[in-house]
Design an enzyme around this catalytic site. Structure first.
Site, PDB file in Angstrom:
ATOM      1  N   SER A 189       0.894  -1.081  -0.016  1.00  0.00           N
ATOM      2  CA  SER A 189      -0.109   0.048  -0.002  1.00  0.00           C
ATOM      3  C   SER A 189       0.808   1.260  -0.067  1.00  0.00           C
ATOM      4  CB  SER A 189      -0.889  -0.042   1.252  1.00  0.00           C
ATOM      5  OG  SER A 189      -2.062   0.918   1.083  1.00  0.00           O
ATOM      6  N   ASP A 343     -10.132  -3.264  -5.560  1.00  0.00           N
ATOM      7  CA  ASP A 343      -9.292  -2.101  -4.837  1.00  0.00           C
ATOM      8  C   ASP A 343      -9.080  -0.763  -5.662  1.00  0.00           C
ATOM      9  OD1 ASP A 343      -7.031  -0.781  -3.481  1.00  0.00           O
ATOM     10  OD2 ASP A 343      -5.753  -2.449  -3.879  1.00  0.00           O
ATOM     11  N   HIS A 373      -8.241  -4.810  -0.862  1.00  0.00           N
ATOM     12  CA  HIS A 373      -7.050  -3.913  -0.385  1.00  0.00           C
ATOM     13  C   HIS A 373      -6.637  -4.232   1.113  1.00  0.00           C
ATOM     14  CE1 HIS A 373      -3.945  -0.882  -0.566  1.00  0.00           C
ATOM     15  NE2 HIS A 373      -4.401  -0.748   0.557  1.00  0.00           N
TER      16      HIS A 373
END
Ligand SMILES: *[C@@H]1O[C@H](CO)[C@@H](O)[C@H](O)[C@H]1NC(C)=O
Ligand SMILES: *[C@@H]1O[C@H](CO)[C@@H](O)[C@H](O)[C@H]1NC(C)=O
Length: 398
Positions: A189, A343, A373
């Protein structure tokens, strides 16, 4: 009677607001995802309410709540866990207990959390680092870095970069018994954003002699110029990370001034003088057909140049490494990219895969068709699959 009906209606509407979470048909363990998302929604609304009342910044209280999921640096039967500081930055070091006569592989890991939340000790990052160290017989350094809203870009980037440079020095590699020809930089991320940015930056760093062998990017955030990608459109309300929260994180990286977030929400934050950057994140040319299906390309609307003057960080390649030009991508190490279908950040990762392949960097792209995610190593089945695919790739390529 009337009052009971009214109460029933209010409870019903509130309940539906929190519990009704439409999930794709292929979702594994849908009830668990729904419970997690309901919990996150309630927490998020409480934090927003506290912010509205002027009690605490949304991210400060959210990070406080998240800190209950931190784990202590406890060694287990397979891995010794210690805390250290690299260039004054706290890191967690995972070393396999098994004796060895050879040098080990080295992994430098950067955790996610939108530049605002989390730590190397957060339970899923701690679990992932242990598993990686044990399965690869590798030394894993999991770095911390300063967080927003107290600190903004480039603090996060600089902490990660300084910590990595410390690790890559001859003396430190020797101290931990790490083979300088087998080092990987990895992150998820926002940590995948930092991983990408520091690996790009290392290419021009004359002071660092060691070459990174691989980079592995788990659902990375990579660009700041277009928030109207197909993945943003399709997952605006997806569980775990919706579009609103993504833009809140993204803007907090640069400033706590909410006008940047507002401009990002309508995709009008890019000034005209930055128009040349759009080609590097142009999904109409960089996304394979299957990810474009049903979408029509619309160029971001140019906004005032005031925001970019005040917060130039959001056009900086160290914050948006997808905006690096081809000459900066050539010669990057072998790369692994993991993306999830459901996502908002999916297309960032997919576009980087295209950009790297276009300049001849070898890339493995694992796309998780039923993935959301942020779930790696969280205990969900889909997160265990992500963990295995990522570790298997490292095992074969590092
Ligand atoms: C230690 O390694 C063994 C063998 O791989 C495994 O079965 C065990 O679960 C590991 N222990 C922990 C705490 O992970
Ligand atoms: C994006 O790519 C499409 C197709 O290649 C092209 O027509 C369009 O002009 C590009 N837009 C920008 C802003 O570069």
């Amino acid at each position: 009677m009337g009052r009971k009906v009214l109460l029933f209606l209010i409870v019903g509407v509130l309940g539906a607001r929190y519990l009704y979470i439409p999930l794709p048909a292929n979702t594994e363990q849908p009830w668990v995802i729904m419970c997690v998302e309901t919990h996150l929604k309630i927490m998020s609304n409480l934090m927003l309410f506290a912010e509205l009342l002027g009690i605490s910044h949304y991210m400060t209280s959210t990070n406080f709540a998240a800190s209950f999921l931190d784990t202590p640096p406890t060694s287990d039967e397979n891995v010794s866990v210690v805390e250290a500081t690299f260039h004054n930055i706290p890191v967690r070091v995972y070393v396999p207990k098994q004796k060895t006569n050879t040098l080990r592989r080295g992994i430098f890991y950067i955790h996610g959390g939108g530049y605002c939340l989390g730590s190397a000790g957060f339970y899923n990052f701690d679990h992932l680092s242990r598993r990686t160290a044990h399965r690869l017989d590798a030394v894993v350094i999991s770095t911390n870095y300063r967080l927003a809203p107290k600190y903004h870009f480039p603090a996060q980037f600089e902490d990660v970069y300084n910590s990595l440079r410390w690790f890559l020095s001859e003396a430190v590699l020797q101290e931990y018994g790490v083979d300088p020809t087998r080092i990987g930089v990895c992150g998820d991320s926002s940590g995948g954003n930092s991983a990408t940015a520091v690996v790009q930056q290392l290419q021009h760093d004359q002071d660092v002699k060691v070459k990174v062998k691989v980079q592995a990017l788990i659902y990375p955030a990579l660009q700041t110029v277009d928030f109207d990608l197909p993945s943003y459109r399709e997952n605006a309300h997806s569980p775990i990370l919706n579009r609103w929260l993504t833009l809140r994180f993204m803007s907090e990286y640069f400033t706590t001034d909410r006008s940047l977030e507002k401009a990002m929400t309508t995709n009008q934050h890019i000034p005209e003088h930055a128009a040349h950057l759009l080609q590097f994140a142009n999904w109409s040319s960089l996304l394979p057909e299957r990810f474009q299906k049903g979408h029509v390309y619309k160029k971001p609307t140019f906004g005032s140049s005031t925001l970019a003057k005040k917060y130039p960080g959001f056009l900086d390649v160290r914050a948006a490494p997808l905006l690096a030009d081809d000459t900066q991508l050539r010669g990057l190490p072998q790369t692994y990219v993991l993306t999830c279908q459901h996502d908002v950040l999916r297309d960032d990762g997919v576009m980087y895969v295209t950009r790297l392949r276009n300049v001849g960097v070898p890339v493995t792209h694992d796309h998780i068709e039923d993935g959301f995610h942020g779930l790696i190593s969280t205990g969900l089945k889909v997160g265990a699959r992500m963990e295995n695919q990522y570790i298997n790739w490292l095992s074969e390529n590092l």
